[in-house]
Design a protein around this motif. Structure first.
Motif, mmCIF file in Angstrom:
data_model
loop_
_atom_site.group_PDB
_atom_site.id
_atom_site.type_symbol
_atom_site.label_atom_id
_atom_site.label_comp_id
_atom_site.label_asym_id
_atom_site.label_seq_id
_atom_site.Cartn_x
_atom_site.Cartn_y
_atom_site.Cartn_z
ATOM 1 N N LYS A 39 0.850 -1.189 0.000
ATOM 2 C CA LYS A 39 0.000 0.000 0.000
ATOM 3 C C LYS A 39 0.880 1.230 0.000
ATOM 4 C CE LYS A 39 -4.042 -1.942 2.152
ATOM 5 N NZ LYS A 39 -5.058 -1.862 3.163
ATOM 6 N N VAL A 40 0.417 2.265 -0.681
ATOM 7 C CA VAL A 40 1.173 3.509 -0.754
ATOM 8 C C VAL A 40 0.962 4.303 0.540
ATOM 9 C CG1 VAL A 40 1.480 5.687 -1.983
ATOM 10 C CG2 VAL A 40 1.037 3.580 -3.269
ATOM 11 N N LEU A 41 2.057 4.580 1.225
ATOM 12 C CA LEU A 41 2.017 5.387 2.442
ATOM 13 C C LEU A 41 2.045 6.873 2.070
ATOM 14 C CD1 LEU A 41 2.277 5.459 5.614
ATOM 15 C CD2 LEU A 41 4.742 5.634 5.222
ATOM 16 N N ALA A 42 2.904 7.213 1.108
ATOM 17 C CA ALA A 42 3.046 8.611 0.683
ATOM 18 C C ALA A 42 3.615 8.642 -0.727
ATOM 19 C CB ALA A 42 3.966 9.366 1.635
ATOM 20 N N ASP A 43 3.269 9.695 -1.450
ATOM 21 C CA ASP A 43 3.881 9.923 -2.762
ATOM 22 C C ASP A 43 3.902 11.411 -3.027
ATOM 23 O OD1 ASP A 43 1.423 10.787 -4.147
ATOM 24 O OD2 ASP A 43 0.830 8.693 -4.061
ATOM 25 N N GLY A 44 4.734 11.794 -3.969
ATOM 26 C CA GLY A 44 4.847 13.213 -4.292
ATOM 27 C C GLY A 44 6.092 13.500 -5.084
#
Length: 135
Positions: free
Chosen positions: A16-21
């Motif tokens: 699962k994606v915790l954070a992106d940017g």
């Protein structure tokens, strides 16, 4: 008699994606940097780090921090997180003082990057590394 067991078509790690940017320095995307997110525990120590991947397209600087099911069993996927970077300050700046400043981002103890991550994750973060200021 042959018994065939069909397994669902998904990864057992259940990522699962915790954070992106995007990660920037002096307004330019950083491509050759790895960013780690660690939960800040109640006693001020840190949980296990979650690793990032950087988009392989040069000049984009996009990152994605993904957690596995095993990571989420040991760590909370929401709350206060610190981010630290795996970077080479000498590649980013020729200035020795600026290099020392950039080293603060390498250690979770000194990194100024703190984020409140909601349960659904933090998306489209824009992280701009500060430059050293002189008085």
């Amino acid at each position: 008699i042959l018994v065939l067991l069909l397994l669902p078509a998904f990864s057992f790690s259940n990522p699962k994606v915790l954070a992106d940017g995007v990660l920037l320095y002096k307004g330019e995307p950083l491509d050759d940097v790895r960013i780690y997110f660690r939960p800040v525990l109640d006693d001020g120590s840190f949980g296990d780090q979650a690793y990032s991947t950087i988009t392989p397209d040069p000049g984009v600087g996009r990152f994605e921090v993904v957690t596995t099911h095993a990571w989420r069993e040991r760590n909370s996927p929401k709350g206060l997180f610190v981010a630290n970077l795996d970077l080479d300050p000498a590649v980013l700046s020729d200035d020795v003082e600026e290099q020392e400043h950039l080293k603060t981002y390498q250690d979770p103890e000194t990194s100024p990057l703190r984020f409140q991550i909601p349960e659904e994750g933090a998306h489209d973060l824009r992280i701009e590394l500060a430059t050293q200021t002189t008085d």
